[in-house]
Design a protein around this motif. Structure first.
Motif, PDB file in Angstrom:
ATOM      1  N   UNK A   1      34.306 -21.084  19.867  1.00 41.70           N
ATOM      2  CA  UNK A   1      33.506 -20.561  18.686  1.00 41.70           C
ATOM      3  C   UNK A   1      32.004 -21.276  18.423  1.00 41.70           C
ATOM      4  N   UNK A   2      30.811 -21.505  18.094  1.00 37.47           N
ATOM      5  CA  UNK A   2      30.081 -22.105  17.427  1.00 37.47           C
ATOM      6  C   UNK A   2      30.777 -22.865  16.234  1.00 37.47           C
ATOM      7  N   UNK A   3      31.143 -22.289  15.647  1.00 38.76           N
ATOM      8  CA  UNK A   3      31.111 -22.931  14.011  1.00 38.76           C
ATOM      9  C   UNK A   3      32.491 -23.340  13.847  1.00 38.76           C
ATOM     10  N   UNK A   4      33.655 -23.207  14.491  1.00 37.32           N
ATOM     11  CA  UNK A   4      34.648 -23.427  14.225  1.00 37.32           C
ATOM     12  C   UNK A   4      35.695 -23.410  14.681  1.00 37.32           C
ATOM     13  N   UNK A   5      36.490 -24.655  15.011  1.00 35.26           N
ATOM     14  CA  UNK A   5      37.437 -25.530  15.847  1.00 35.26           C
ATOM     15  C   UNK A   5      38.393 -24.980  16.806  1.00 35.26           C
ATOM     16  N   UNK A   6      38.155 -24.787  18.597  1.00 28.78           N
ATOM     17  CA  UNK A   6      39.339 -24.708  19.471  1.00 28.78           C
ATOM     18  C   UNK A   6      40.710 -24.927  18.530  1.00 28.78           C
ATOM     19  N   UNK A   7      41.571 -23.923  18.905  1.00 28.59           N
ATOM     20  CA  UNK A   7      41.264 -22.254  20.015  1.00 28.59           C
ATOM     21  C   UNK A   7      41.276 -21.225  19.124  1.00 28.59           C
ATOM     22  N   UNK A   8      40.137 -20.185  19.452  1.00 25.00           N
ATOM     23  CA  UNK A   8      39.982 -19.214  18.374  1.00 25.00           C
ATOM     24  C   UNK A   8      40.445 -18.051  19.555  1.00 25.00           C
ATOM     25  N   UNK A   9      40.840 -16.781  19.113  1.00 26.01           N
ATOM     26  CA  UNK A   9      41.726 -15.874  19.495  1.00 26.01           C
ATOM     27  C   UNK A   9      40.320 -14.375  19.536  1.00 26.01           C
ATOM     28  N   UNK A  10      40.211 -13.988  20.525  1.00 25.69           N
ATOM     29  CA  UNK A  10      39.069 -12.459  20.574  1.00 25.69           C
ATOM     30  C   UNK A  10      39.683 -11.365  19.505  1.00 25.69           C
ATOM     31  N   UNK A  11      40.716 -11.810  18.874  1.00 23.44           N
ATOM     32  CA  UNK A  11      41.359 -10.353  18.383  1.00 23.44           C
ATOM     33  C   UNK A  11      41.764 -11.163  16.546  1.00 23.44           C
ATOM     34  N   UNK A  12      41.158 -12.766  16.251  1.00 31.02           N
ATOM     35  CA  UNK A  12      40.992 -13.361  14.728  1.00 31.02           C
ATOM     36  C   UNK A  12      39.957 -13.365  14.288  1.00 31.02           C
ATOM     37  N   UNK A  13      39.682 -13.687  13.083  1.00 30.34           N
ATOM     38  CA  UNK A  13      38.912 -13.213  12.026  1.00 30.34           C
ATOM     39  C   UNK A  13      38.351 -14.345  11.160  1.00 30.34           C
ATOM     40  N   UNK A  14      36.941 -14.766  10.016  1.00 25.27           N
ATOM     41  CA  UNK A  14      36.926 -16.013   9.424  1.00 25.27           C
ATOM     42  C   UNK A  14      36.599 -15.343   8.952  1.00 25.27           C
ATOM     43  N   UNK A  15      35.917 -15.972   7.789  1.00 24.92           N
ATOM     44  CA  UNK A  15      35.394 -16.263   6.220  1.00 24.92           C
ATOM     45  C   UNK A  15      33.497 -16.252   7.352  1.00 24.92           C
ATOM     46  N   UNK A  16      33.230 -16.840   8.049  1.00 24.26           N
ATOM     47  CA  UNK A  16      31.734 -17.540   9.221  1.00 24.26           C
ATOM     48  C   UNK A  16      31.709 -16.053   9.599  1.00 24.26           C
ATOM     49  N   UNK A  17      32.304 -14.690   9.698  1.00 21.13           N
ATOM     50  CA  UNK A  17      32.085 -14.511  10.566  1.00 21.13           C
ATOM     51  C   UNK A  17      30.502 -13.270  10.278  1.00 21.13           C
ATOM     52  N   UNK A  18      30.041 -13.363  11.396  1.00 26.21           N
ATOM     53  CA  UNK A  18      28.384 -12.959  11.349  1.00 26.21           C
ATOM     54  C   UNK A  18      28.341 -11.710  12.852  1.00 26.21           C
TER      55      UNK A  18
END
Length: 94
Positions: free
Chosen positions: A74-91
Motif C-alpha cells: 500500500x502507498x499509505x499503510x505499512x505492508x503486508x496488506x491483504x487485498x480483502x482488508x480495509x482501513x480508514x484511509x480507503x480511497x
C-alpha cells in the motif's frame, strides 16, 4: 592603476562573494526542505493508526482502493496488506 579603479574592482569582488554566499545558503535551504518533504512522504501509517483490518468494510476493500499495490503493498499503510482488508484511509479507485 589609480585608486578609483582599485576600489571598483574590490567592490565587484565583494559583491560577487556576497552573492555567491547567498546562493549557497539558498541552495542549502532548498536541500533541507526537499529532504524533510521526502521524509514525510516516505513514512507510512502503521496498521493500528490506519485502523487496518483483515476483512472488508461495507463492500470496501484494499483491492478496490487506489492506494493498494498488488500483491500485498500500500502507498499509505505499512505492508503486508491483504487485498480483502480495509482501513480508514480507503480511497475508491476512479
Amino acid at each position: 592603476m589609480n585608486d578609483k579603479t582599485k576600489n571598483s574592482d574590490a567592490l565587484s569582488r565583494r559583491r560577487l562573494l556576497r552573492t555567491g554566499a547567498y546562493a549557497v545558503g539558498a541552495a542549502a535551504m532548498i536541500g533541507v526542505a526537499a529532504t524533510a518533504a521526502d521524509a514525510q512522504v516516505a513514512k507510512k501509517a502503521s496498521h493500528a493508526s490506519a485502523g487496518y483490518q483483515e476483512t472488508p468494510n461495507a463492500g470496501k476493500s484494499c483491492g478496490s482502493c487506489r492506494q493498494f499495490q498488488p500483491p500485498s503493498s500500500c502507498l499509505t499503510v505499512e505492508s503486508p496488506i491483504s487485498g480483502n482488508g480495509w482501513c480508514r484511509l480507503y480511497a475508491k479507485k476512479a
